[in-house]
Design a protein around this motif. Structure first.
Motif, PDB file in Angstrom:
ATOM      1  N   ASN A 201       0.861  -1.174   0.000  1.00 56.15           N
ATOM      2  CA  ASN A 201       0.000   0.000   0.000  1.00 56.15           C
ATOM      3  C   ASN A 201       0.897   1.224   0.000  1.00 56.15           C
ATOM      4  N   LYS A 202       0.445   2.280  -0.684  1.00 61.29           N
ATOM      5  CA  LYS A 202       1.281   3.487  -0.732  1.00 61.29           C
ATOM      6  C   LYS A 202       1.591   3.993   0.680  1.00 61.29           C
ATOM      7  N   ALA A 203       0.541   4.071   1.514  1.00 63.47           N
ATOM      8  CA  ALA A 203       0.731   4.615   2.861  1.00 63.47           C
ATOM      9  C   ALA A 203       1.753   3.784   3.646  1.00 63.47           C
ATOM     10  N   PHE A 243      -3.524  13.451  -4.839  1.00 63.18           N
ATOM     11  CA  PHE A 243      -4.398  12.856  -3.830  1.00 63.18           C
ATOM     12  C   PHE A 243      -4.734  11.459  -4.354  1.00 63.18           C
ATOM     13  N   LYS A 244      -4.248  10.408  -3.650  1.00 55.11           N
ATOM     14  CA  LYS A 244      -4.288   9.058  -4.242  1.00 55.11           C
ATOM     15  C   LYS A 244      -4.815   8.024  -3.256  1.00 55.11           C
ATOM     16  N   PRO A 245      -5.608   7.061  -3.741  1.00 54.74           N
ATOM     17  CA  PRO A 245      -6.048   5.973  -2.859  1.00 54.74           C
ATOM     18  C   PRO A 245      -4.849   5.107  -2.497  1.00 54.74           C
ATOM     19  N   LEU A 250      -2.967   1.714 -11.339  1.00 51.65           N
ATOM     20  CA  LEU A 250      -3.358   2.127 -12.698  1.00 51.65           C
ATOM     21  C   LEU A 250      -4.015   3.503 -12.743  1.00 51.65           C
ATOM     22  N   GLY A 251      -3.709   4.324 -11.766  1.00 50.51           N
ATOM     23  CA  GLY A 251      -4.204   5.698 -11.786  1.00 50.51           C
ATOM     24  C   GLY A 251      -5.640   5.869 -11.326  1.00 50.51           C
ATOM     25  N   ALA A 252      -6.300   4.771 -10.922  1.00 52.70           N
ATOM     26  CA  ALA A 252      -7.716   4.856 -10.542  1.00 52.70           C
ATOM     27  C   ALA A 252      -7.885   5.728  -9.296  1.00 52.70           C
ATOM     28  N   VAL A 303      -2.282  12.151   0.682  1.00 53.52           N
ATOM     29  CA  VAL A 303      -2.073  13.392  -0.040  1.00 53.52           C
ATOM     30  C   VAL A 303      -0.569  13.606  -0.135  1.00 53.52           C
ATOM     31  N   GLN A 304      -0.134  14.035  -1.314  1.00 53.08           N
ATOM     32  CA  GLN A 304       1.305  14.098  -1.555  1.00 53.08           C
ATOM     33  C   GLN A 304       1.665  15.369  -2.315  1.00 53.08           C
ATOM     34  N   GLN A 305       2.757  15.968  -1.898  1.00 56.59           N
ATOM     35  CA  GLN A 305       3.341  17.111  -2.594  1.00 56.59           C
ATOM     36  C   GLN A 305       3.467  16.788  -4.088  1.00 56.59           C
ATOM     37  N   GLY A 306       3.017  17.676  -4.950  1.00 60.81           N
ATOM     38  CA  GLY A 306       3.151  17.450  -6.393  1.00 60.81           C
ATOM     39  C   GLY A 306       4.541  17.812  -6.869  1.00 60.81           C
ATOM     40  N   ILE A 307       5.056  17.026  -7.795  1.00 55.76           N
ATOM     41  CA  ILE A 307       6.394  17.274  -8.338  1.00 55.76           C
ATOM     42  C   ILE A 307       6.249  17.813  -9.759  1.00 55.76           C
ATOM     43  N   ARG A 308       6.971  18.886 -10.077  1.00 52.87           N
ATOM     44  CA  ARG A 308       6.941  19.465 -11.432  1.00 52.87           C
ATOM     45  C   ARG A 308       7.858  18.641 -12.320  1.00 52.87           C
ATOM     46  N   ILE A 317       6.353  13.592 -17.882  1.00 51.98           N
ATOM     47  CA  ILE A 317       6.974  12.288 -18.114  1.00 51.98           C
ATOM     48  C   ILE A 317       7.421  11.704 -16.787  1.00 51.98           C
ATOM     49  N   ASP A 318       7.173  10.432 -16.569  1.00 48.62           N
ATOM     50  CA  ASP A 318       7.800   9.777 -15.424  1.00 48.62           C
ATOM     51  C   ASP A 318       8.354   8.424 -15.854  1.00 48.62           C
ATOM     52  N   PHE A 319       8.906   7.688 -14.894  1.00 52.01           N
ATOM     53  CA  PHE A 319       9.691   6.505 -15.233  1.00 52.01           C
ATOM     54  C   PHE A 319       9.283   5.306 -14.384  1.00 52.01           C
ATOM     55  N   LEU A 402       9.521   0.616  -9.261  1.00 56.27           N
ATOM     56  CA  LEU A 402       9.474   1.950  -8.657  1.00 56.27           C
ATOM     57  C   LEU A 402       8.955   2.962  -9.670  1.00 56.27           C
ATOM     58  N   ASP A 403       7.952   3.751  -9.257  1.00 57.30           N
ATOM     59  CA  ASP A 403       7.483   4.852 -10.089  1.00 57.30           C
ATOM     60  C   ASP A 403       8.270   6.091  -9.692  1.00 57.30           C
ATOM     61  N   ILE A 404       9.098   6.536 -10.629  1.00 54.02           N
ATOM     62  CA  ILE A 404      10.082   7.575 -10.338  1.00 54.02           C
ATOM     63  C   ILE A 404       9.796   8.804 -11.187  1.00 54.02           C
ATOM     64  N   PHE A 415       7.276   8.101  -6.397  1.00 51.41           N
ATOM     65  CA  PHE A 415       5.848   8.246  -6.115  1.00 51.41           C
ATOM     66  C   PHE A 415       5.274   7.013  -5.455  1.00 51.41           C
ATOM     67  N   GLU A 416       5.717   5.863  -5.897  1.00 50.63           N
ATOM     68  CA  GLU A 416       5.236   4.635  -5.256  1.00 50.63           C
ATOM     69  C   GLU A 416       6.166   3.497  -5.591  1.00 50.63           C
ATOM     70  N   ALA A 417       6.072   2.427  -4.776  1.00 50.22           N
ATOM     71  CA  ALA A 417       6.837   1.209  -5.019  1.00 50.22           C
ATOM     72  C   ALA A 417       5.831   0.077  -5.174  1.00 50.22           C
TER      73      ALA A 417
HETATM   74  N1  LIG Z   1       3.437  13.505  -6.127  1.00 48.91           N
HETATM   75  C1  LIG Z   1       3.325  13.442  -7.442  1.00 48.91           C
HETATM   76  N2  LIG Z   1       3.778  14.451  -8.229  1.00 48.91           N
HETATM   77  C2  LIG Z   1       3.693  14.397  -9.580  1.00 48.91           C
HETATM   78  N3  LIG Z   1       3.124  13.358 -10.244  1.00 48.91           N
HETATM   79  C3  LIG Z   1       2.641  12.309  -9.510  1.00 48.91           C
HETATM   80  C4  LIG Z   1       2.711  12.317  -8.088  1.00 48.91           C
HETATM   81  N4  LIG Z   1       2.161  11.153  -7.636  1.00 48.91           N
HETATM   82  C5  LIG Z   1       1.753  10.482  -8.738  1.00 48.91           C
HETATM   83  N5  LIG Z   1       2.034  11.171  -9.865  1.00 48.91           N
HETATM   84  C6  LIG Z   1       1.733  10.736 -11.239  1.00 48.91           C
HETATM   85  O1  LIG Z   1       0.648   9.834 -11.219  1.00 48.91           O
HETATM   86  C7  LIG Z   1       1.058   8.535 -11.619  1.00 48.91           C
HETATM   87  C8  LIG Z   1       0.323   7.501 -10.783  1.00 48.91           C
HETATM   88  O2  LIG Z   1       0.697   7.617  -9.439  1.00 48.91           O
HETATM   89  P1  LIG Z   1       1.086   6.371  -8.560  1.00 48.91           P
HETATM   90  O3  LIG Z   1       1.446   6.873  -7.211  1.00 48.91           O
HETATM   91  O4  LIG Z   1       2.100   5.567  -9.283  1.00 48.91           O
HETATM   92  O5  LIG Z   1      -0.315   5.604  -8.451  1.00 48.91           O
HETATM   93  P2  LIG Z   1      -0.895   4.265  -9.159  1.00 48.91           P
HETATM   94  O6  LIG Z   1      -0.913   3.266  -8.080  1.00 48.91           O
HETATM   95  O7  LIG Z   1      -2.269   4.606  -9.605  1.00 48.91           O
HETATM   96  O8  LIG Z   1       0.046   3.891 -10.265  1.00 48.91           O
HETATM   97  C9  LIG Z   1       2.563   8.533 -11.446  1.00 48.91           C
HETATM   98  O9  LIG Z   1       3.166   7.575 -12.274  1.00 48.91           O
HETATM   99  C10 LIG Z   1       2.903   9.953 -11.817  1.00 48.91           C
HETATM  100  O10 LIG Z   1       2.888  10.147 -13.219  1.00 48.91           O
END
Ligand SMILES: Nc1ncnc2c1ncn2[C@@H]1O[C@H](COP(=O)(O)OP(=O)(O)O)[C@@H](O)[C@H]1O
Ligand SMILES: [Mg+2]
Length: 469
Positions: A201-203, A243-245, A250-252, A303-308, A317-319, A402-404, A415-417
């Motif tokens: 879980n993310k948390a 703000f993420k569950p 998959l972004g849901a 809730v998480q700080q947004g990254i530019r 773009i992310d990785f 890892l979502d980087i 962002f998440e593992a």
């Molecule tokens: N804090 C953040 N700042 C900027 N982009 C984010 C942030 N958190 C998530 N994202 C974007 O949203 C996508 C999905 O978030 P993620 O945490 O991986 O959730 P999921 O479990 O739905 O994949 C990331 O791959 C990234 O593109």
């Protein structure tokens, strides 16, 4: 301890004698011995041995021997001298999965192809099989496994409990059930390495890393189950939040929230196949919308700080860093995919209009000559983060997705593992060889965990990894 390979023959005798060629007997330090303890998985038998004057490494198992130890097939395999007259065949490696719509030709549903690929990668190096929780017989300590013929069709074989279990149970829900918990405990109690333990879980991951300064440096500020006051405070501090569950994927259910002191509050999210952008004059109406859409489920949000993030054509773009533990128990980035968000999309998922590219394609545009250095730094951070997750996690880990994110200053953020990472990045034509490398790492790590990895093998591996680590 010594490791070698041998050709296992199935002979038709009914006695319990194990015949072996003299070169094999010599390598296994069995010359002159009268009997041997022969081990497969958690099963051991004692058998009389006789030597045959024949060149090469050959082992002949009679019907009685192979039935009592349950050797699944003849042919080349590794054999390990454990000392004390014990010789082990294998390793026996089980891949745990499940499917609701099972059939004989498709026992693991959508995962069948992936499980086949791992089994093929390990052909002649291990006895690999797939299984589901209901295939285990805990009384007898056996598993009715799914093995693969060289032609690619499945056959069933009852084998002892394996030396290692690679967990790819596909559902978050069943994985938290009492029966799966007790399944894991039973493997662990028998000292059978089991990886990975479960979905993350993310948390939980943010909490795990909360006391780890090395990792914290790369985590956006995150708060689990935030009260509205907290969300407001963070919006004022960062102007931009995600703000993420916590158990989402998959972004849901993800929202991108922004705050402009003059223009108010904005929420961007995915609804069906559309991207929605809403504006609110005040914070209260933003919160009312979130409550109306999710009610009490909001307590299971972070809730998480947004990254530019870096962008191409104004799309972030992310990785995905697909991390494995190798044959030396070290973390390596096996493959890296870059994902460009679809226009107006909150996330980069391909399903939401995103597109896949190589990290070089993604970084060259923003960083030019520095792109290589930025990627190298991100790889080091990904290894550091994997190590940090592992040292703070109570269970065994061997693979992570890892979502980087990389921001415009080249800073690296996680962002998440994911503990059961998908393999969609390996569909990119330029990432196919990384996909094969990923399968090899799974096998190597299983060999490592089962101790079927000779010193010289792990050394040559570390040399060949030098270039891509
Ligand atoms: N804090 C953040 N700042 C900027 N982009 C984010 C942030 N958190 C998530 N994202 C974007 O949203 C996508 C999905 O978030 P993620 O945490 O991986 O959730 P999921 O479990 O739905 O994949 C990331 O791959 C990234 O593109
Ligand atoms: Mg993700």
């Amino acid at each position: 301890m010594s490791l070698t390979t041998c050709n296992v023959h199935f002979s038709q005798q009914s006695n319990k004698i194990v015949y072996l060629s003299s070169p094999l007997a010599k390598q296994l330090k069995l010359s002159g011995k009268k009997s041997v303890h022969l081990k497969l998985g958690n099963e051991v038998i004692t058998a009389e041995i006789k030597q045959l004057k024949r060149p090469g490494n050959h082992l002949y198992l009679s019907t009685a021997v192979r039935q009592s130890i349950r050797v699944p097939k003849s042919g080349n395999i590794s054999v390990l001298n454990n000392g004390d007259n014990e010789v082990q065949l294998g390793p026996l490696v089980g891949i745990l999965s499940e499917s609701t719509g099972r059939s004989e030709s498709n026992p693991f549903g959508g995962r069948t192809g992936f499980i086949k690929q791992i089994i093929r990668t390990g052909e002649h190096k291990a006895y690999l099989f797939g299984f589901t929780p209901s295939d285990i017989n805990w009384q007898q300590e056996t598993i009715n496994g799914y093995f693969l013929t060289p032609q690619g069709s499945w056959y069933r074989k009852i084998v002892p409990l394996p030396d290692v279990v690679y967990n790819r149970l596909p559902s978050r829900k069943t994985e938290t059930s009492a029966s799966i918990n007790s399944l894991r405990e039973r493997f662990v109690r028998r000292k059978i390495p089991f990886f990975n333990w479960s979905f993350f879980n993310k948390a939980d991951v943010y909490k795990l890393l909360d006391n780890d300064p090395e990792a914290l440096e790369h985590l956006p500020e995150s708060v689990s189950g935030p009260a509205s006051d907290k969300i407001k405070e963070m919006l004022e501090k960062h102007q931009f939040l995600y703000f993420k569950p916590t158990a989402g994927s998959l972004g849901a259910g993800i929202y991108r929230l922004t705050y402009h002191p003059k223009r108010g509050y904005f929420a961007r999210y995915r609804k069906g196949s559309e991207n929605v952008l809403l504006r609110f004059a005040n914070f209260q109406s933003l919160i009312r919308m979130l409550h109306a859409r999710h009610g009490s489920n909001l307590s299971r949000y972070v809730v998480q700080q947004g990254i530019r993030l870096i962008e191409i054509d104004s799309c972030p773009i992310d990785f995905r860093f697909h991390m494995h533990k190798n044959g030396k128990n070290e973390w390596v980035p096996a493959g890296i995919g870059a994902k460009k968000a679809g226009r107006g999309s909150v996330t980069t998922h391909v399903k939401n209009g995103g597109s896949l590219m190589t990290p070089e394609q993604a970084l060259d545009k923003t960083f030019g000559d520095e792109a290589g250095a930025v990627l190298d730094k991100a790889k080091k951070v990904a290894v550091k983060l994997s190590e940090a997750i592992e040292r703070n996690y109570p269970h065994r880990l061997g693979e992570l997705g890892l979502d980087i994110g990389i921001d415009k200053d080249g800073e690296v953020w996680m962002f998440e593992a994911n503990a059961k990472p998908g393999r969609s990045i390996f569909k990119h034509p330029a990432l196919r060889s990384e996909g094969r490398a990923s399968l090899s790492y799974i096998l190597e790590h299983c060999l490592y965990l089962s101790r079927f990895q000779s010193q010289s093998q792990s050394q040559s591996q570390s040399q060949s990894q030098g270039g891509n680590g």
